[in-house]
Design a protein around this motif. Structure first.
Motif, mmCIF file in Angstrom:
data_model
loop_
_atom_site.group_PDB
_atom_site.id
_atom_site.type_symbol
_atom_site.label_atom_id
_atom_site.label_comp_id
_atom_site.label_asym_id
_atom_site.label_seq_id
_atom_site.Cartn_x
_atom_site.Cartn_y
_atom_site.Cartn_z
ATOM 1 N N GLN A 5 0.645 -1.375 0.344
ATOM 2 C CA GLN A 5 0.531 -0.279 0.470
ATOM 3 C C GLN A 5 0.781 1.094 -0.207
ATOM 4 N N ALA A 6 2.117 1.197 0.981
ATOM 5 C CA ALA A 6 2.789 2.352 0.600
ATOM 6 C C ALA A 6 4.483 2.052 1.038
ATOM 7 N N GLY A 7 5.090 2.873 0.828
ATOM 8 C CA GLY A 7 6.350 2.845 1.481
ATOM 9 C C GLY A 7 6.961 3.731 2.170
ATOM 10 N N SER A 8 6.326 4.063 3.019
ATOM 11 C CA SER A 8 6.732 4.813 4.125
ATOM 12 C C SER A 8 6.236 4.862 5.379
ATOM 13 N N ASP A 9 6.487 4.575 6.878
ATOM 14 C CA ASP A 9 6.170 4.377 7.419
ATOM 15 C C ASP A 9 5.534 5.182 8.060
ATOM 16 N N ARG A 10 5.344 6.163 8.195
ATOM 17 C CA ARG A 10 4.531 7.061 8.890
ATOM 18 C C ARG A 10 3.151 7.152 8.228
ATOM 19 N N VAL A 11 2.618 7.087 7.311
ATOM 20 C CA VAL A 11 1.943 6.603 6.198
ATOM 21 C C VAL A 11 0.805 5.430 6.784
ATOM 22 N N LEU A 12 2.219 4.123 6.558
ATOM 23 C CA LEU A 12 1.420 2.615 6.796
ATOM 24 C C LEU A 12 1.154 2.917 8.309
ATOM 25 N N LYS A 13 1.289 3.668 8.973
ATOM 26 C CA LYS A 13 1.213 3.880 10.273
ATOM 27 C C LYS A 13 -0.417 4.608 10.398
ATOM 28 N N ALA A 14 -0.918 5.322 9.587
ATOM 29 C CA ALA A 14 -2.075 5.897 10.029
ATOM 30 C C ALA A 14 -2.913 4.881 9.237
ATOM 31 N N MET A 15 -2.485 4.501 7.780
ATOM 32 C CA MET A 15 -3.369 2.978 7.381
ATOM 33 C C MET A 15 -3.683 2.266 8.724
ATOM 34 N N ASN A 16 -3.069 2.519 9.511
ATOM 35 C CA ASN A 16 -2.897 1.305 10.379
ATOM 36 C C ASN A 16 -2.871 -0.214 9.993
ATOM 37 N N ARG A 17 -2.210 -0.101 8.936
ATOM 38 C CA ARG A 17 -1.438 -1.127 8.212
ATOM 39 C C ARG A 17 -1.066 -2.418 9.083
ATOM 40 N N SER A 18 0.008 -2.079 10.020
ATOM 41 C CA SER A 18 0.544 -3.446 10.905
ATOM 42 C C SER A 18 2.062 -3.814 10.527
ATOM 43 N N HIS A 19 2.209 -3.678 9.445
ATOM 44 C CA HIS A 19 3.741 -4.046 9.030
ATOM 45 C C HIS A 19 4.552 -2.274 8.782
ATOM 46 N N SER A 20 5.566 -2.105 8.652
ATOM 47 C CA SER A 20 6.603 -1.415 8.194
ATOM 48 C C SER A 20 7.151 -1.782 6.704
ATOM 49 N N ARG A 21 7.990 -1.233 6.466
ATOM 50 C CA ARG A 21 8.316 -0.939 5.479
ATOM 51 C C ARG A 21 9.721 -1.795 5.767
ATOM 52 N N ASP A 22 10.295 -2.188 6.529
ATOM 53 C CA ASP A 22 11.277 -3.236 7.045
ATOM 54 C C ASP A 22 11.240 -4.158 7.172
ATOM 55 N N SER A 23 9.955 -4.110 7.760
ATOM 56 C CA SER A 23 9.773 -5.689 8.058
ATOM 57 C C SER A 23 9.000 -6.568 6.799
ATOM 58 N N TYR A 24 8.651 -5.922 5.840
ATOM 59 C CA TYR A 24 8.246 -6.316 4.195
ATOM 60 C C TYR A 24 9.540 -6.078 3.568
ATOM 61 N N LEU A 25 9.590 -5.163 3.498
ATOM 62 C CA LEU A 25 10.944 -6.411 2.764
ATOM 63 C C LEU A 25 11.538 -7.034 3.054
ATOM 64 N N ARG A 26 11.625 -7.174 4.735
ATOM 65 C CA ARG A 26 12.537 -8.706 5.378
ATOM 66 C C ARG A 26 11.683 -10.269 4.736
ATOM 67 N N LEU A 27 10.543 -9.682 4.999
ATOM 68 C CA LEU A 27 9.383 -10.681 4.707
ATOM 69 C C LEU A 27 9.546 -11.412 3.298
ATOM 70 N N LEU A 28 10.401 -10.439 2.625
ATOM 71 C CA LEU A 28 10.164 -10.921 0.672
ATOM 72 C C LEU A 28 11.603 -11.276 0.598
ATOM 73 N N ASP A 29 12.927 -11.283 1.025
ATOM 74 C CA ASP A 29 13.769 -11.443 1.376
ATOM 75 C C ASP A 29 13.675 -13.144 2.119
ATOM 76 N N ARG A 30 12.311 -13.478 2.770
ATOM 77 C CA ARG A 30 13.129 -14.923 3.231
ATOM 78 C C ARG A 30 11.900 -15.614 2.367
ATOM 79 N N ILE A 31 11.306 -14.789 1.888
ATOM 80 C CA ILE A 31 9.968 -15.990 0.454
ATOM 81 C C ILE A 31 11.621 -15.990 -0.560
ATOM 82 N N ARG A 32 12.318 -15.065 -1.179
ATOM 83 C CA ARG A 32 13.431 -15.328 -2.316
ATOM 84 C C ARG A 32 14.418 -16.181 -2.109
ATOM 85 N N VAL A 33 14.719 -16.464 -0.424
ATOM 86 C CA VAL A 33 15.673 -17.910 -0.497
ATOM 87 C C VAL A 33 14.782 -18.900 -0.488
#
Length: 441
Positions: free
Chosen positions: A265-293
């Motif tokens: 939905q967004a790449g900004s942690d400030r916007v993600l928090k306002a959206m109540n997305r409950s994940h951060s930019r960094d946690s999303y990217l680290r998740l993709l790294d685990r999947i690509r492994v």
């Protein structure tokens, strides 16, 4: 006023794949009553299966109703019986009855009652059912009989995440998972009816869990054992529900295709928090790294909202940089549209439409660039393609690669074939393949 019982019907579905699935099930219900499917322009009963995600969804429903009635008047035909189903029906049911004077309004958790509602409407009174009963509608639906090479299968409905921009928790209800055995039985019926590929659906499909604690990965492994089921996909996922068991399944379940739709939905942690997305930019990217492994060739897809209230140019730049980092094979992007009743609709600092337009153009340019690059990188690959339908040109067939790319082929292949192709050319939205040989059914 008493009306003739409809003998023909048409279902027009808008929005997500879950609406497509619901539309198919409503069509099966009507066919089970002895009705015949025809074009909407000629049907005795037209079911508008609506989506409430985008702005002015309700007004579009009224517009569709007006066009249907005008077309009949121009052609000197009786007006059709009209049923409004889906999420707009759930959110605006009484208003639709009042303004449009339709015959039936039925929400997404009650459409198994559609035949009874149509009968009641034929007897002379508008019929409305927007209840969200505890009892599952799925047990009241008819058995699956005949489908194409690909089929949708809803396994989970509703959402408990309450993103501040989203109406789904209010129109689809809380997260509910269908029973394990019922899903397996329906999957077997779909395969018996002709499906080679099944896409599991849910508002948060990877939140699926049964009473015994089994997760989506356990369900996928069970479906993998169904003879004749060659491919499994699932959508839409939430990053917070992407457990290690499901990640591991991408590495060792051969029928699970190397494609993942994982909205950020967004790449900004400030916007993600306002959206109540409950994940951060960094946690999303680290998740993709685990999947690509576990699946290095996985194709990634996502959803993006631009112009969320308070989004600054710096916030938007972080979204663009996330896109550059991930390299999406495909993605969906939208301008923020306030939905009545959601927290974001009442937030201050709403973004001007012109700013949203300009940002969306920049974002889509980046996403289109990456999609085209992903397709170009596929040239020369050999892969299995499931032939789904005929192409636009004579002698042309269209199928999907394991990475959900559309592939055009002009060789002698048939619907439902899984054909080994060499990918020879690529455009922004599709590829061209040359058949080498077909695999066994």
């Amino acid at each position: 006023m008493v009306k003739p019982t409809p003998k023909t019907f048409a279902v027009k579905s808008f929005g997500c794949q879950m609406n497509v699935y619901d539309g198919e099930r409503m069509a099966e219900l009507m066919a089970g009553q002895g009705m015949t499917a025809v074009d909407a322009a000629d049907a005795d009963l037209v079911v508008l299966n609506t989506c409430h995600i985008r702005e002015k969804a309700t007004e579009k429903v009224f517009s569709d109703i007006g066009r249907l009635r005008k077309d009949r008047r121009v052609r000197a035909l009786d007006a059709p019986m009209i049923a409004v189903a889906g999420c707009v029906a759930q959110a605006e049911g009484e208003e639709i009855v009042r303004r449009a004077k339709v015959d039936v309004v039925v929400g997404p958790q009650a459409y198994h009652n559609l035949p009874a509602l149509v009968s009641a409407a034929a007897a002379g009174a508008p019929a409305l059912d927007t209840d969200m009963p505890l009892a599952s509608k799925f047990g009241a639906l008819p058995a699956r009989r005949r489908v194409g090479p690909t089929a949708f299968l809803t396994v989970q409905e509703g959402c408990d995440k309450f993103c501040t921009y989203c109406v789904v928790p209010y129109t689809r209800g809380a997260e509910v998972s269908r029973p394990f055995a019922a899903i397996v039985d329906e999957a077997k019926a779909l395969v018996d009816a002709g499906a080679r590929e099944i896409t599991l659906l849910g508002q948060n499909v990877n939140a699926w869990e049964d009473a015994d604690g089994r997760g989506l990965h356990d369900l996928i492994r069970a479906l993998d054992r169904i003879p004749g089921l060659a491919r499994i996909r699932y959508t839409t996922s939430h990053p917070n529900d992407m457990k290690q068991g499901l990640i591991d399944a991408h590495g060792d379940v051969e029928s699970l295709m190397p494609f993942l739709h994982l909205p950020v939905q967004a790449g900004s942690d400030r916007v993600l928090k306002a959206m109540n997305r409950s994940h951060s930019r960094d946690s999303y990217l680290r998740l993709l790294d685990r999947i690509r492994v576990v699946r290095p060739d996985i194709a990634l897809s996502g959803d993006f909202i631009v112009g969320f209230p308070g989004e600054s140019e710096a916030d938007f730049a972080e979204t663009l940089s996330l896109v550059d980092t991930v390299g999406y094979a495909q993605a969906f992007s939208f301008k923020y549209s306030p939905r009545p009743g959601t927290p974001a609709a009442d937030m201050g600092d709403q973004i001007a439409p012109a700013v949203m337009d300009e940002r969306l153009q920049r974002l889509q340019a980046a996403l289109n660039r990456d999609q085209h690059a992903f397709n170009r990188a596929s040239i020369g690959k050999t892969c299995a393609v499931l032939i789904e339908r005929r192409g636009k040109n004579a002698g042309q067939m269209l199928g999907k690669s394991p990475w959900l790319q559309s592939v055009l082929v002009e060789d002698d292949v048939a619907l439902g074939d899984i054909v080994t192709l060499q990918l020879t050319d690529a455009g922004p939205n599709s590829l061209v393949g040359r058949a080498l040989f077909a695999t066994a059914a």
